[in-house]
Design a protein around this motif. Structure first.
Motif, PDB file in Angstrom:
ATOM      1  N   TRP A   1      -6.236   4.877   1.534  1.00 29.49           N
ATOM      2  CA  TRP A   1      -7.660   4.638   1.737  1.00 29.49           C
ATOM      3  C   TRP A   1      -8.263   5.926   2.271  1.00 29.49           C
ATOM      4  O   TRP A   1      -8.081   6.288   3.434  1.00 29.49           O
ATOM      5  N   ASP A   2      -8.987   6.639   1.423  1.00 26.04           N
ATOM      6  CA  ASP A   2      -9.463   7.979   1.761  1.00 26.04           C
ATOM      7  C   ASP A   2     -10.737   7.970   2.592  1.00 26.04           C
ATOM      8  O   ASP A   2     -10.916   8.796   3.480  1.00 26.04           O
ATOM      9  N   ASP A   3     -11.660   7.084   2.281  1.00 24.11           N
ATOM     10  CA  ASP A   3     -12.963   7.080   2.939  1.00 24.11           C
ATOM     11  C   ASP A   3     -13.479   5.643   2.964  1.00 24.11           C
ATOM     12  O   ASP A   3     -13.984   5.141   1.966  1.00 24.11           O
ATOM     13  N   ILE A   4     -13.341   4.997   4.106  1.00 23.73           N
ATOM     14  CA  ILE A   4     -13.747   3.592   4.208  1.00 23.73           C
ATOM     15  C   ILE A   4     -14.697   3.362   5.370  1.00 23.73           C
ATOM     16  O   ILE A   4     -14.949   2.215   5.751  1.00 23.73           O
ATOM     17  N   ALA A   5     -15.258   4.433   5.929  1.00 23.72           N
ATOM     18  CA  ALA A   5     -16.084   4.316   7.137  1.00 23.72           C
ATOM     19  C   ALA A   5     -17.335   3.488   6.924  1.00 23.72           C
ATOM     20  O   ALA A   5     -17.836   2.860   7.858  1.00 23.72           O
ATOM     21  N   ARG A   6     -17.858   3.476   5.685  1.00 20.89           N
ATOM     22  CA  ARG A   6     -19.134   2.796   5.436  1.00 20.89           C
ATOM     23  C   ARG A   6     -18.977   1.504   4.632  1.00 20.89           C
ATOM     24  O   ARG A   6     -19.975   0.894   4.238  1.00 20.89           O
ATOM     25  N   LEU A   7     -17.748   1.098   4.367  1.00 19.77           N
ATOM     26  CA  LEU A   7     -17.518  -0.054   3.504  1.00 19.77           C
ATOM     27  C   LEU A   7     -17.557  -1.362   4.288  1.00 19.77           C
ATOM     28  O   LEU A   7     -17.050  -1.460   5.403  1.00 19.77           O
ATOM     29  N   THR A   8     -18.127  -2.379   3.667  1.00 19.43           N
ATOM     30  CA  THR A   8     -18.036  -3.745   4.177  1.00 19.43           C
ATOM     31  C   THR A   8     -17.451  -4.615   3.073  1.00 19.43           C
ATOM     32  O   THR A   8     -17.638  -4.345   1.883  1.00 19.43           O
ATOM     33  N   GLY A   9     -16.765  -5.651   3.474  1.00 22.90           N
ATOM     34  CA  GLY A   9     -16.137  -6.534   2.505  1.00 22.90           C
ATOM     35  C   GLY A   9     -14.809  -7.043   3.030  1.00 22.90           C
ATOM     36  O   GLY A   9     -14.543  -6.995   4.239  1.00 22.90           O
ATOM     37  N   HIS A  10     -13.958  -7.506   2.130  1.00 22.42           N
ATOM     38  CA  HIS A  10     -12.687  -8.105   2.519  1.00 22.42           C
ATOM     39  C   HIS A  10     -11.543  -7.585   1.660  1.00 22.42           C
ATOM     40  O   HIS A  10     -11.741  -7.170   0.516  1.00 22.42           O
ATOM     41  N   LEU A  11     -10.351  -7.656   2.219  1.00 20.00           N
ATOM     42  CA  LEU A  11      -9.115  -7.406   1.494  1.00 20.00           C
ATOM     43  C   LEU A  11      -8.283  -8.679   1.544  1.00 20.00           C
ATOM     44  O   LEU A  11      -8.127  -9.284   2.619  1.00 20.00           O
ATOM     45  N   VAL A  12      -7.770  -9.079   0.399  1.00 17.31           N
ATOM     46  CA  VAL A  12      -6.911 -10.255   0.306  1.00 17.31           C
ATOM     47  C   VAL A  12      -5.504  -9.759  -0.001  1.00 17.31           C
ATOM     48  O   VAL A  12      -5.278  -9.079  -1.006  1.00 17.31           O
ATOM     49  N   LEU A  13      -4.560 -10.071   0.864  1.00 20.20           N
ATOM     50  CA  LEU A  13      -3.174  -9.659   0.732  1.00 20.20           C
ATOM     51  C   LEU A  13      -2.343 -10.895   0.382  1.00 20.20           C
ATOM     52  O   LEU A  13      -2.423 -11.915   1.076  1.00 20.20           O
ATOM     53  N   PHE A  14      -1.543 -10.791  -0.684  1.00 19.50           N
ATOM     54  CA  PHE A  14      -0.797 -11.986  -1.084  1.00 19.50           C
ATOM     55  C   PHE A  14       0.494 -11.610  -1.808  1.00 19.50           C
ATOM     56  O   PHE A  14       0.585 -10.579  -2.474  1.00 19.50           O
ATOM     57  N   VAL A  15       1.488 -12.459  -1.668  1.00 17.41           N
ATOM     58  CA  VAL A  15       2.774 -12.249  -2.323  1.00 17.41           C
ATOM     59  C   VAL A  15       2.648 -12.588  -3.805  1.00 17.41           C
ATOM     60  O   VAL A  15       1.778 -13.373  -4.199  1.00 17.41           O
ATOM     61  N   PRO A  16       3.500 -11.994  -4.667  1.00 20.20           N
ATOM     62  CA  PRO A  16       3.393 -12.249  -6.107  1.00 20.20           C
ATOM     63  C   PRO A  16       3.525 -13.708  -6.501  1.00 20.20           C
ATOM     64  O   PRO A  16       3.017 -14.117  -7.548  1.00 20.20           O
TER      65      PRO A  16
END
Length: 269
Positions: A72-87
């Motif tokens: 993740w190079d530049d995330i200072a201004r980002l809003t939102g979500h990350l969903v992490l899940f197993v295959p």
């Protein structure tokens, strides 16, 4: 930076915000054994996935498959979500096939007309994941994940899944590219004439079957060289080459650089 403290909970699905990611991010690389689906609500930034830099803007999606080297190079201004899940988390046949693809597109814009549906599916998952974070007995997060994946399906996924010959070839390459490097092996193993196999691969990817195999081997070599920082000799052993010089020649023919030179020129950490 690692996702592990957030991810290893009771559920096979975890949700986190970009704010939380910023707290964890140290600017280094990650190679996870689970999927990461990011949805950007607003802001701008960048992410590098398998040595390709992608811009992030409002209403874009990022999909990072297990094994992909990313930062993740530049995330200072980002809003939102990350969903992490197993295959194994998705519960429908279609979404299971989707997550099994080893070459999903890493970043794409979500059309404005689709965003309300994606946003609603994501919102329901966020709500339920928070409420059921300590309950491992329910499949509700997995069901809601499948609904979200159906809404955000990458643009090329449907075309690729519609070609059964390529689907079989792709799965076989993913399982055996470390030991079998020739297209003839896959044609014989799958029961196709070499021309039939190459025609199917070209129809979907624009590449020959041999080129597809070479690209997959090179990608894994780059992942090992860049993230694991291993030697060319180690790569040769991992990828089924008889000796380091044979691997070095293969890598140079494919990339124009010897493994050591490519590794020295690639700064990820």
């Amino acid at each position: 930076m690692t996702y592990q403290p957030v991810y290893r909970g009771a559920s096979s699905v975890e949700v986190m915000t970009f704010e939380r990611l910023r707290e964890m991010n140290d600017g280094g690389t990650q190679r996870a054994d689970f999927h990461v689906l990011a949805l950007v609500d607003d802001g701008d930034g960048r992410v590098t996935v398998d040595f390709v830099s992608h811009s992030l803007t409002a209403r874009t999606a990022v999909w990072i498959s297990p094994g992909a080297v990313h930062r993740w190079d530049d995330i200072a201004r980002l809003t939102g979500h990350l969903v992490l899940f197993v295959p194994t988390a998705p519960v429908t046949h279609r979404t299971r096939e989707l997550v099994a693809s080893p070459d999903l597109v890493a970043r794409w814009p979500i059309p404005a007309e689709d965003w309300p549906f994606v946003d609603a599916a994501r919102g329901h998952l966020v709500l339920e994941a928070a409420a059921l974070a300590e309950d491992a007995s329910t499949e509700l997060p997995d069901i809601l994940l499948s609904a979200l994946l159906t809404r955000v399906e990458p643009p090329h996924a449907q075309a690729r899944s519609a070609n059964p010959t390529f689907q079989l070839f792709r799965s076989s390459v993913e399982a055996h590219f470390r030991t079998h490097h020739d297209a003839g092996y896959y044609a014989r193993a799958l029961g196709f004439a070499p021309r039939t196999l190459t025609r199917a691969v070209q129809q979907v990817t624009g590449r020959t079957a041999k080129a597809y195999i070479v690209d997959r081997i090179v990608l894994e070599a780059k992942r090992l060289l860049a993230h694991e920082r291993v030697t060319a000799a180690h790569c040769a052993r991992e990828l089924g080459f008889p000796d380091p010089s044979n691997f070095s020649l293969f890598f140079r023919n494919a990339t124009g650089m010897r493994p050591g030179a490519w590794q020295a020129a690639t700064v990820l950490d």
